[in-house]
Every structure is written in C-alpha cells, then in structure tokens.
Design an enzyme around this catalytic site. Structure first.
Site, short mmCIF file in Angstrom:
data_model
loop_
_atom_site.label_atom_id
_atom_site.label_comp_id
_atom_site.label_asym_id
_atom_site.label_seq_id
_atom_site.Cartn_x
_atom_site.Cartn_y
_atom_site.Cartn_z
N THR A 35 0.90 -1.26 -0.18
CA THR A 35 0.19 -0.04 0.05
C THR A 35 0.76 1.40 0.09
O THR A 35 2.00 1.16 0.52
CB THR A 35 -0.97 -0.16 1.31
N GLY A 42 -10.50 -2.46 3.42
CA GLY A 42 -9.67 -2.49 4.54
C GLY A 42 -9.70 -1.11 5.08
O GLY A 42 -10.58 -0.39 4.86
N ASP A 43 -8.63 -0.64 6.00
CA ASP A 43 -8.43 0.67 6.55
C ASP A 43 -8.16 1.91 5.27
O ASP A 43 -8.53 2.86 5.78
CB ASP A 43 -7.32 0.58 7.54
N THR A 94 -0.37 1.71 6.82
CA THR A 94 -0.38 0.59 6.21
C THR A 94 -0.09 -0.82 7.04
O THR A 94 0.27 -0.60 7.99
CB THR A 94 1.14 0.66 5.13
N THR A 120 -2.27 -4.73 8.20
CA THR A 120 -3.43 -5.68 8.22
C THR A 120 -4.57 -4.66 8.52
O THR A 120 -4.78 -4.13 9.43
CB THR A 120 -3.34 -6.65 8.93
N GLY A 121 -5.62 -4.22 7.38
CA GLY A 121 -6.60 -3.07 7.66
C GLY A 121 -7.39 -3.36 8.72
O GLY A 121 -7.81 -2.44 9.73
#
Ligand code: ASP
Length: 345
Positions: free
Chosen positions: A209, A239-240, A260, A262-263
């Site tokens: 990302t 994701g985030d 960046t 694991t969202g």
C-alpha cells in the site's frame, strides 16, 4: 536561541510504500535498489511541488500518481487481486486545513484512485463512494479511465494463485485482456530463484500500500493513501486505507497520518485518528504518539503494519512493528532519507 537545525521547516513530506516482512537477506540487490529509487523519486516529486509553493494536497496527489503507476507497489498498476481475479482499488485523501475528506473503495477502471478520492472531496457533497456508484461519479469527472486489465501484473497474479491454493479455493480464469502467461516472464519480485522469493512475496503479500503525508508552506497538512487491499480478499472486503480515521487522517490542529498494514486492526483502533488525538489532547510529540499507537496498541492487538506522519510544526515521524517499511522523508533544509529495514534511521 534557535539554531538553523531547530528552525521549523517551511514544508515537509513523508512517503510509505507498505510495511511487512522485509529483511535484508530477502531482497536481491536489484530489488532493493528499485524500491529505494522509487521511494526517492516519489519523495523528490512531492518535494518539488512544495518547494514551488504548491499545496500539500497537490504534492500528495503528484507523488501518489507515481506510486500508482509503479508495478512494485500494491496500488493502481500492480495492485493485488481479489479471490475472483479482479483488482478492486481503495483510496482516500484528507485536507487538514478544513477537515474535508474524500474516499473511494472497490473501483476497477480508475487509473489514479487518489485523484478520484480528491474529486469526491472537492466536487461532490459526500466523503465516501464505493463500487459502481464511485465509477458513475468518476464519469462526470475529468479523470483517466483504463480497462481493468491495465492493473494486471504477473507477480500479483501468481501470488493470488498461491494464496487461493493455500486456502483450498479455486483459481479464477486469467482476466480478459491480461497478457498470456509465458515461461520467460521477468518480474522483479518473481521467483527466478526456485520459489524462495515467491514464498517471500506471499509473506508480505498483504503489503505494498502507498501513502504520503505533507506540510505545505501555508502551514497546512494533508494525508493520502492508495491500495489494492489484500490478496484474495472476498465478499467486497474493504480495509482501512479508504476509511477516514483508520488509514488516513489530517488536521491542522494535530497532524496528518497515512497507515499501512493489516487493515482490520487499523480500523478497530482508528489508528490514524488515534495518533492525531494523542498529539492534540495529550500534547504528545508526533513520534511518541505514533509509537504509542503502533508499538503498544497495535502490537497488543497482534496487528501488524505502520504509519507515517507529519505535524504543522514540521515534525516528521514513522513507526512500524514489522521488520521493514518502504519509506522516505524530506523537508525544507533537510536531506532526503530513504529506508527499508529496521536498523536504518
Ligand atoms: N492496509 C491495507 C488493507 O488492509 C493493506 C496494506 O496496507 O498493505 O487493505
């Protein structure tokens, strides 16, 4: 008395290209060089906009365009694939001067999702558009559209095939318009070394990302993030990265942050806003706030990833709990710093 070194820089910019399991032994010299050069080029591009008196938003958009065009990163061309074999792109941007924000999720034909996020912010009454609706809005804007096959890269396709196999899920057909698979395909991150590197890519398959935060000479901060999400994502997973407060946040009263990792964890901790809240309400330094959220809160939840941040006073920070993060920073009167591994400044 203040010295030159202590003087507040007129502008500052920090870039990330994803965090993950990235160790010296894993990157070949030419791969490492390619990532370092990309980070430097992107930071210099944003810096040039700021040097000329351009806005933080313009610097962010210009630098993220380069990252979205570069197949090394999981954003725009080079984005990871969903379990159905599609590239669904997410992006967001926020203007710290007025708290305006724009975000898109699940878009498939927009060459530069960061520009669509900016159009949502500036040209629509909304903050967050998804899927077909976002594409319909994009048609009303002067934005470059591409066939979905533009985003295809062999490296990400092979990561998808391996990941689906690992999960026992069927592999989708190669997307229409994708180049034929060929034994001779050379790819920087492809497994020319008998699979070792392929395993490595799977290890940090979730990463790549991109994000940029900037302070401009008018004293405004802004943040932007762009991603393809996670390999083999299903069910319209988002994701985030496009979620304001989780993957992106900016306010002139505190700081600008892009995340960046694991969202899911970043959403649960509202990571980007939390960093800013610690600065604003607890008076923490930018670095202390970023470390609190990443090294303590995120780590306690067993989440992985990192953030970059900049404050209106010119402070710049990054923090990550993975072994590496592609990153660069530069400010008025301060040299460019590029890093990948943990033992670098
Ligand atoms: N945060 C992104 C997501 O969860 C992925 C990443 O940063 O690598 O979609």
């Amino acid at each position: 008395m203040s010295t030159v070194a202590e003087a507040k820089p007129k502008w500052a910019l920090v870039v990330h290209g994803g965090a993950g399991v990235i160790e010296r032994k894993d990157l070949k010299p030419e791969q490492e060089k390619a990532y370092r050069e990309a980070m430097a080029r992107v930071a210099e591009t944003g810096a040039e906009v700021l040097r000329k008196g351009g806005s933080a938003l313009d610097a962010i958009e210009a630098s993220i365009h380069l990252l979205e065009d570069d197949p090394l990163f999981n954003a725009g061309r080079g984005a990871v694939f969903t379990a159905e074999g599609k590239n669904e792109l997410d992006s967001s941007i926020m203007d710290g001067s007025n708290l305006k924000a724009g975000a898109v999720a699940g878009v498939t034909t927009i060459k530069h999702p960061i520009s669509l996020a900016r159009a949502v912010m500036e040209k629509s009454p909304h903050v967050f558009l998804i899927g077909e609706g976002a594409e319909t809005f994009a048609q009303t804007q002067d934005l470059e559209r591409v066939d979905p096959s533009y985003f295809f890269t062999e490296r990400r396709w092979q990561s998808l095939e391996r990941e689906l196999k690992r999960q026992g899920l069927p592999a989708p057909a190669r997307p229409a318009g994708a180049p034929q698979a060929s034994a001779g395909t050379i790819d920087l991150a492809h497994d020319e070394d008998g699979g070792r590197n392929a395993d490595l890519m799977d290890l940090h398959k979730k990463f790549g990302t991109v994000g940029v935060v900037a302070l401009d000479s008018r004293g405004n901060v802004a943040a932007g993030t762009s991603t393809g999400g996670t390999t083999a994502k299903r069910w319209g997973r988002v994701g985030d990265s496009p979620i304001i407060g989780a993957g992106t946040y900016a306010s002139n009263t505190s700081c600008a942050v892009s995340a960046t990792g694991t969202g899911e964890y970043f959403i649960r901790l509202t990571v980007a806003r939390e960093v800013c809240a610690l600065v604003e309400h607890k008076g923490m330094s930018l670095q202390a706030a970023a470390d609190q959220v990443i090294q303590k809160n995120l780590t306690a939840l067993k989440g992985d990833g990192g953030v970059i941040a900049v404050a209106p006073n010119g402070e710049m920070a990054w923090s990550y709990n993975t072994s590496g993060m592609y990153r660069a920073k530069i400010a008025d009167g301060q040299p460019l710093t590029v890093g990948i591994y943990k033992d670098e400044p």
